[in-house]
Scaffold this motif. Structure first.
Motif, short mmCIF file in Angstrom:
data_model
loop_
_atom_site.label_atom_id
_atom_site.label_comp_id
_atom_site.label_asym_id
_atom_site.label_seq_id
_atom_site.Cartn_x
_atom_site.Cartn_y
_atom_site.Cartn_z
N ALA B 202 84.73 69.12 54.89
CA ALA B 202 83.61 69.12 55.14
C ALA B 202 82.35 69.98 54.96
CB ALA B 202 83.72 68.98 57.29
N ARG B 203 81.27 69.25 54.89
CA ARG B 203 80.04 70.50 54.10
C ARG B 203 79.14 71.00 55.66
NH1 ARG B 203 77.64 70.03 49.11
NH2 ARG B 203 75.63 70.34 50.14
N PRO B 204 79.21 72.58 56.18
CA PRO B 204 78.65 72.75 56.97
C PRO B 204 77.06 72.28 56.73
CG PRO B 204 78.96 74.48 55.11
CD PRO B 204 79.66 73.39 54.85
N ILE B 205 76.66 71.86 58.22
CA ILE B 205 75.70 71.32 58.53
C ILE B 205 74.26 72.78 58.29
CG2 ILE B 205 74.09 70.18 60.17
CD1 ILE B 205 76.66 68.81 60.05
N SER B 206 73.65 72.21 56.86
CA SER B 206 72.58 73.08 56.74
C SER B 206 71.51 73.13 57.94
CB SER B 206 72.04 72.34 55.54
OG SER B 206 70.69 71.42 55.77
N LYS B 207 70.85 74.78 57.54
CA LYS B 207 70.14 74.98 58.25
C LYS B 207 68.75 73.84 58.55
CE LYS B 207 67.13 78.50 59.91
NZ LYS B 207 66.92 80.00 59.51
N SER B 208 67.98 72.83 57.53
CA SER B 208 67.34 72.03 57.38
C SER B 208 67.59 71.31 58.19
CB SER B 208 66.57 71.51 56.28
OG SER B 208 66.95 72.50 54.78
N VAL B 209 68.72 70.50 58.66
CA VAL B 209 69.50 69.97 59.04
C VAL B 209 69.14 70.17 60.37
CG1 VAL B 209 71.16 68.05 59.84
CG2 VAL B 209 70.52 68.77 57.52
N ARG B 210 69.64 71.73 60.74
CA ARG B 210 69.79 71.54 61.97
C ARG B 210 67.73 72.11 62.89
NH1 ARG B 210 74.12 74.24 64.22
NH2 ARG B 210 75.58 74.16 62.83
N ILE B 211 67.46 72.37 62.26
CA ILE B 211 65.98 72.72 62.58
C ILE B 211 65.04 71.45 62.71
CG2 ILE B 211 64.16 73.38 61.65
CD1 ILE B 211 64.73 75.92 60.39
N ALA B 212 65.14 69.70 61.14
CA ALA B 212 64.88 68.93 61.68
C ALA B 212 65.17 68.27 63.62
CB ALA B 212 65.30 68.24 60.18
N PHE B 213 66.26 68.41 63.02
CA PHE B 213 66.78 67.64 64.55
C PHE B 213 66.38 67.82 65.78
CE2 PHE B 213 70.08 67.49 68.08
CZ PHE B 213 70.77 66.29 67.98
N PRO B 214 66.00 68.10 66.44
CA PRO B 214 65.47 68.81 67.75
C PRO B 214 64.23 67.98 67.32
CG PRO B 214 65.86 70.94 66.90
CD PRO B 214 66.07 70.30 66.02
N ILE B 215 63.07 68.05 65.95
CA ILE B 215 61.75 67.34 66.07
C ILE B 215 62.03 66.48 65.82
CG2 ILE B 215 59.99 67.17 64.34
CD1 ILE B 215 60.61 70.32 63.29
#
Lengths: 53, 381
Positions: B202-215
């Protein structure tokens, strides 16, 4: 005109339960899409950084 | 002169003279909540202010819940305006790591099944004579999410707020007692022992995904159910601040000072609504009963969807994680982990259960928001 209790109950079951399920399914698809989009963009930024160095 | 002394003495005894039986009962209830919180450590952050608020509200002639009284001022400022639950949601968002859910987005479906108790309970409450709006407020207890239940009840059923909030927080605390028997009843030993190891490669979840998710969730969820945007928006704002990594001071203040301070004020204000004359009625007992049913139904639906996922994945999903699809975070995930370990000491259900549990947080908010939209769409509110 306000609906009777039976109509309201059916609406709650169909739109409420179904709507929650559909909304969360859509959000889970969006999450998969986000992972896909940002994986490729992260990959491309990694390779461009590699190219510069 | 003697008359003046007698009048003075009479003034001292007026509190006792006006003490009704229901005040005494509610003071005892307040003491019971304090005992639960202090001796058993059941949700102490909430039950201490709620219990004490109940005692304060039932002392006659103090006028704390009358216009100008300090409890009434707190209530009007934060509960009637729905501000307190929303501020708590910012803190919850700042504390929550959606990473396990982002690793396996399909688990979010368990967060949907974990809300089905809401809808079942609404129908049961309707059948028992509650009005549509009150029945919905009662059903929201099934979200297993105190701030959401308080937000909904304070907006649409302020008369039921005390009973609903006490039920919501009590059953959240009782999740480790309520869920395991249902989980065992609906699953076989073989299913409970299914090993769910972390996803290989499993690849770690990138910061971009983590930031885009709540938006993305805020925009999408807000468009589906605009009336629920305050709930969804605040939890996602907290999470965006956490994941952005650029506002650490705001994150710290949200998850510590704001969450703690508001919890104190919210607890006091909710306790203050437990005025014996209004609280001690059959309706309250019914609400407590419906709350219990709602959480049982949530667990049943979650585990059943877990079993379906187990079958579809040919035995790769442990159905116990379905029980974590409620909003009681992280308690429900811990219950799943401990149940799984009883049947397979090599099992690693915690992160999968945390994923379902955070899915339950989103699910509870979405379910409440969708119910608001339904009520609005049908012209009921």
């Amino acid at each position: 005109m306000e609906s009777d209790n039976f109509t309201f109950s059916i609406t709650v079951l169909v739109v409420g339960m179904g709507g929650t399920l559909v909304a969360l399914t859509a959000i889970s698809l969006l999450m998969s899409l986000l992972k896909l989009v940002f994986r490729s963009s992260d990959n491309s930024s990694e390779s461009s950084i590699g190219g510069i160095s | 002169m003697i008359e003046a002394i007698l009048s003075g003495l009479h003034g001292l005894g007026e509190g006792f003279a006006n003490l009704e039986w229901y005040n005494v009962v509610m003071i005892a209830v307040g003491c019971g909540l304090l005992a639960l919180a202090i001796r058993k450590e059941v949700e102490p952050l909430l039950l201490v202010p709620i219990g004490f608020g109940a005692i304060l509200a039932n002392i006659p002639l103090a006028g704390l819940m009358e216009s100008g009284g300090f409890l009434k001022t707190i209530y009007d400022a934060g509960v009637a305006t729905e501000l307190f639950p929303l501020l708590i949601f910012i803190g919850i968002g700042a504390m929550t790591d959606f990473g396990p859910l982002l690793e396996n987005p399909r688990i979010l479906l368990l967060g949907a099944a974990g809300q089905f108790g809401i809808f079942i309970t609404i129908i049961l409450a309707l059948a028992c004579g509650f009005g549509k709006v009150d029945a919905t407020s009662i059903g929201i207890i099934g979200a297993c999410d105190g701030p959401t239940a308080i937000f909904f009840a304070s907006r649409y059923s302020p008369d039921l707020l005390a009973a609903i909030s006490v039920a919501a927080y009590s059953y959240m605390a009782l999740v480790p007692v309520i869920q395991p028997p249902i989980m065992r009843l609906l699953t076989s030993k073989r299913e409970r022992a299914i090993n769910m190891t972390p996803t290989k490669n499993a690849r770690p979840i990138s910061k971009s995904v983590r930031i885009a998710f709540p938006i993305v969730v805020t925009v999408f969820g807000g468009l589906i159910a605009p009336l629920g945007l305050p709930l969804l928006g605040t939890i996602m704002l907290g999470n965006l601040m956490r994941e952005s990594g650029v506002v650490e001071r705001l994150v710290k203040v949200s998850e510590d000072e704001i969450a703690s301070g508001v919890t104190l004020l919210l607890g006091l204000a909710v306790g203050a609504t437990m005025d014996g004359a209004r609280f001690l009625k059959a309706e309250t007992l019914m609400i407590l009963g419906f709350g219990f049913l709602a959480i049982c139904a949530d667990t049943v639906c979650g585990v059943l969807l877990g079993k379906l996922m187990c079958w579809l994945s040919r035995g790769k999903v442990n159905p116990l994680i379905g029980a974590a699809g409620i909003s009681a975070y992280p308690m429900a995930a811990r219950v799943v982990q401990s149940e799984g370990l009883k049947y397979n000491n090599q099992n690693f259900l915690l992160m999968h259960a945390v994923g379902a549990n955070t899915g339950g947080q989103i699910g509870s908010v979405m379910a409440a928001a969708i119910m608001m939209s339904i009520l609005k769409g049908m012209g009921i509110i």
